[in-house]
Design a protein around this motif. Structure first.
Motif, PDB file in Angstrom:
ATOM      1  N   ASP A 266       0.833  -1.203   0.000  1.00  0.00           N
ATOM      2  CA  ASP A 266       0.000   0.000   0.000  1.00  0.00           C
ATOM      3  C   ASP A 266       0.868   1.253   0.000  1.00  0.00           C
ATOM      4  O   ASP A 266       0.614   2.209  -0.743  1.00  0.00           O
ATOM      5  CB  ASP A 266      -0.920   0.014   1.228  1.00  0.00           C
ATOM      6  CG  ASP A 266      -2.090  -0.946   1.097  1.00  0.00           C
ATOM      7  OD1 ASP A 266      -2.463  -1.280  -0.047  1.00  0.00           O
ATOM      8  OD2 ASP A 266      -2.627  -1.372   2.143  1.00  0.00           O
ATOM      9  N   PHE A 267       1.876   1.259   0.847  1.00  0.00           N
ATOM     10  CA  PHE A 267       2.785   2.401   0.952  1.00  0.00           C
ATOM     11  C   PHE A 267       3.501   2.643  -0.373  1.00  0.00           C
ATOM     12  O   PHE A 267       3.607   3.783  -0.843  1.00  0.00           O
ATOM     13  CB  PHE A 267       3.791   2.138   2.072  1.00  0.00           C
ATOM     14  CG  PHE A 267       4.766   3.249   2.306  1.00  0.00           C
ATOM     15  CD1 PHE A 267       4.418   4.360   3.060  1.00  0.00           C
ATOM     16  CD2 PHE A 267       6.056   3.195   1.771  1.00  0.00           C
ATOM     17  CE1 PHE A 267       5.331   5.392   3.285  1.00  0.00           C
ATOM     18  CE2 PHE A 267       6.964   4.219   1.997  1.00  0.00           C
ATOM     19  CZ  PHE A 267       6.599   5.322   2.748  1.00  0.00           C
ATOM     20  N   ALA A 268       3.988   1.571  -0.984  1.00  0.00           N
ATOM     21  CA  ALA A 268       4.760   1.692  -2.226  1.00  0.00           C
ATOM     22  C   ALA A 268       3.876   2.098  -3.393  1.00  0.00           C
ATOM     23  O   ALA A 268       4.267   2.959  -4.208  1.00  0.00           O
ATOM     24  CB  ALA A 268       5.463   0.373  -2.526  1.00  0.00           C
ATOM     25  N   MET A 269       2.710   1.506  -3.512  1.00  0.00           N
ATOM     26  CA  MET A 269       1.837   1.824  -4.638  1.00  0.00           C
ATOM     27  C   MET A 269       1.354   3.265  -4.572  1.00  0.00           C
ATOM     28  O   MET A 269       1.154   3.906  -5.609  1.00  0.00           O
ATOM     29  CB  MET A 269       0.656   0.853  -4.667  1.00  0.00           C
ATOM     30  CG  MET A 269       1.059  -0.565  -5.052  1.00  0.00           C
ATOM     31  SD  MET A 269      -0.329  -1.734  -5.098  1.00  0.00           S
ATOM     32  CE  MET A 269      -1.167  -1.198  -6.578  1.00  0.00           C
ATOM     33  N   ASP A 270       1.172   3.781  -3.383  1.00  0.00           N
ATOM     34  CA  ASP A 270       0.760   5.175  -3.226  1.00  0.00           C
ATOM     35  C   ASP A 270       1.803   6.128  -3.794  1.00  0.00           C
ATOM     36  O   ASP A 270       1.472   7.207  -4.281  1.00  0.00           O
ATOM     37  CB  ASP A 270       0.519   5.466  -1.743  1.00  0.00           C
ATOM     38  CG  ASP A 270       0.028   6.888  -1.508  1.00  0.00           C
ATOM     39  OD1 ASP A 270      -1.058   7.225  -2.019  1.00  0.00           O
ATOM     40  OD2 ASP A 270       0.740   7.657  -0.836  1.00  0.00           O
ATOM     41  N   LYS A 271       3.074   5.703  -3.749  1.00  0.00           N
ATOM     42  CA  LYS A 271       4.159   6.541  -4.240  1.00  0.00           C
ATOM     43  C   LYS A 271       4.691   6.084  -5.597  1.00  0.00           C
ATOM     44  O   LYS A 271       5.594   6.707  -6.162  1.00  0.00           O
ATOM     45  CB  LYS A 271       5.307   6.560  -3.213  1.00  0.00           C
ATOM     46  CG  LYS A 271       4.979   7.324  -1.939  1.00  0.00           C
ATOM     47  CD  LYS A 271       6.131   7.247  -0.948  1.00  0.00           C
ATOM     48  CE  LYS A 271       5.964   8.284   0.151  1.00  0.00           C
ATOM     49  NZ  LYS A 271       4.671   8.188   0.833  1.00  0.00           N
ATOM     50  N   GLY A 272       4.159   4.980  -6.102  1.00  0.00           N
ATOM     51  CA  GLY A 272       4.636   4.503  -7.395  1.00  0.00           C
ATOM     52  C   GLY A 272       5.969   3.789  -7.338  1.00  0.00           C
ATOM     53  O   GLY A 272       6.726   3.782  -8.313  1.00  0.00           O
ATOM     54  N   ILE A 273       6.265   3.172  -6.208  1.00  0.00           N
ATOM     55  CA  ILE A 273       7.519   2.425  -6.079  1.00  0.00           C
ATOM     56  C   ILE A 273       7.252   0.977  -6.495  1.00  0.00           C
ATOM     57  O   ILE A 273       6.375   0.326  -5.934  1.00  0.00           O
ATOM     58  CB  ILE A 273       8.053   2.451  -4.632  1.00  0.00           C
ATOM     59  CG1 ILE A 273       8.108   3.886  -4.102  1.00  0.00           C
ATOM     60  CG2 ILE A 273       9.433   1.800  -4.560  1.00  0.00           C
ATOM     61  CD1 ILE A 273       8.404   3.979  -2.604  1.00  0.00           C
ATOM     62  N   PRO A 274       7.978   0.455  -7.466  1.00  0.00           N
ATOM     63  CA  PRO A 274       7.696  -0.891  -7.975  1.00  0.00           C
ATOM     64  C   PRO A 274       8.270  -1.989  -7.088  1.00  0.00           C
ATOM     65  O   PRO A 274       9.389  -2.458  -7.283  1.00  0.00           O
ATOM     66  CB  PRO A 274       8.368  -0.892  -9.353  1.00  0.00           C
ATOM     67  CG  PRO A 274       9.517   0.054  -9.199  1.00  0.00           C
ATOM     68  CD  PRO A 274       9.057   1.122  -8.238  1.00  0.00           C
ATOM     69  N   ILE A 275       7.496  -2.404  -6.104  1.00  0.00           N
ATOM     70  CA  ILE A 275       7.982  -3.478  -5.236  1.00  0.00           C
ATOM     71  C   ILE A 275       7.312  -4.802  -5.591  1.00  0.00           C
ATOM     72  O   ILE A 275       6.244  -4.843  -6.211  1.00  0.00           O
ATOM     73  CB  ILE A 275       7.789  -3.170  -3.733  1.00  0.00           C
ATOM     74  CG1 ILE A 275       6.327  -3.329  -3.306  1.00  0.00           C
ATOM     75  CG2 ILE A 275       8.331  -1.794  -3.392  1.00  0.00           C
ATOM     76  CD1 ILE A 275       6.138  -3.390  -1.802  1.00  0.00           C
TER      77      ILE A 275
END
Length: 323
Positions: A266-275
């Protein structure tokens, strides 16, 4: 295809990781172990299989190792000779310090895959003697073959101590790394702090972020928990207490791992970080191995459900978000 997903910087890449059998095993025993690996893995839908290359890390820590260190067979050889019937891309870990220039080149060239993947691992401590530096290995990988995709290791716990793990990601990316795999995580705050610093640095410097696969593992016993702590895995005291005092430490660890990854996603997708996610079993106990297979399926479902809420990023990842 794994290579396309990495280069497209897709969200939700998922891998499973194994350690090759010990060198002291007979050929018959190795064949038996490999067959069990194949049977467990062939029916799970993953993007890649990571095959670890382990090294003795007793020079890194003074505490006695909970389990004895035993050399394993070469991961590239294990992939070529024993995992060839498994129809999934293999990602070969290579502890580069044990190779010289020629040996590393030959190991990569002998990889039978059309698209080759390798994670280069440096020394476990500054005191460890090495034959090849990590920077030299990156140079070899960059010049050797166009179809080799190189990855790196990231350790969120180091960021808690030194606050520079995001800069290591950037430097390794500049040296040719296209993706990263973390050490096992049980501290969501450490991982979020790393992702936050990585995101804002990349945003401020117009740098495209690369995929980071966070590693999860079940913990089915206090012995496994002790080994995790010896490896340097940061386990918050409250979480350790919950595991030790739970009615079922294995089920509790799986629930915690899923919650940690969902919060990170959730944290990464909110910022567009491809995890993405990598799953392994640190134990050879059947119950923990089977739990790790189920964890892959559970995490995959979490990823699929999140991507349904964001269909615009499912095919091509987060490449251009907020940059």
């Amino acid at each position: 295809m794994l290579k396309d997903k990495i280069l497209n910087k897709d969200v939700g890449i998922i891998t499973y990781a194994i350690t090759p059998p010990k060198q002291g095993n007979s050929k018959e025993k190795i064949a038996e172990i490999s067959q069990r690996h194949v049977e467990r893995i062939k029916n799970i839908d993953i993007d890649g299989l990571i095959i670890y290359d382990i090294q003795d890390e007793t020079d890194r820590l003074k505490n006695e190792r909970p389990f004895p260190f035993l050399e394993t067979i070469d991961p590239a050889m294990y992939s070529n000779e024993y995992m060839k019937d498994l129809n999934v891309e293999k990602i070969i870990y290579r502890c580069v310090g044990k190779y010289d220039d020629r040996e590393l080149r030959e190991s990569i060239i002998c990889d039978s895959q059309k698209d080759k993947f390798s994670v280069f691992v440096g020394a476990s401590s500054q005191d460890q003697e090495v034959r090849l530096k990590l920077s030299e290995a990156y140079s070899i990988g960059e010049k050797l073959e166009d179809n080799l995709t190189v990855g790196g290791v990231v350790i969120p716990e180091r960021h808690t101590k030194n606050n520079n793990e995001h800069m290591k990601i950037v430097r390794k990316t500049n040296s040719g790394c296209k993706f990263f795999v973390s050490q096992v995580i049980y501290n969501v705050e450490a991982s979020k702090n790393l992702l936050s610093d990585y995101f804002y640095y990349c945003q401020e410097n117009n740098i495209e972020m690369v995929p980071i696969l966070f590693t999860l593992t079940p913990c089915g016993s206090v012995k496994t928990l002790e080994f995790m702590k010896w490896l340097g895995i940061n386990i918050p005291k409250w979480l350790e207490n919950d595991l030790i005092h739970s009615n079922d430490i294995l089920d509790k660890s799986i629930d915690l791992s899923k919650n940690i990854f969902e919060e990170l996603l959730d944290f990464a997708m909110d910022k567009g970080i491809p995890i993405g996610c990598n799953v392994e079993s640190l134990s050879v106990r059947k119950v923990e191995i089977e739990a790790s297979i189920q964890l892959v399926k559970d995490v995959k479902l979490i990823i699929e459900n999140k991507l349904k809420l964001h269909p615009e990023i499912a095919p091509q990842g987060c490449k251009n978000w907020n940059i």
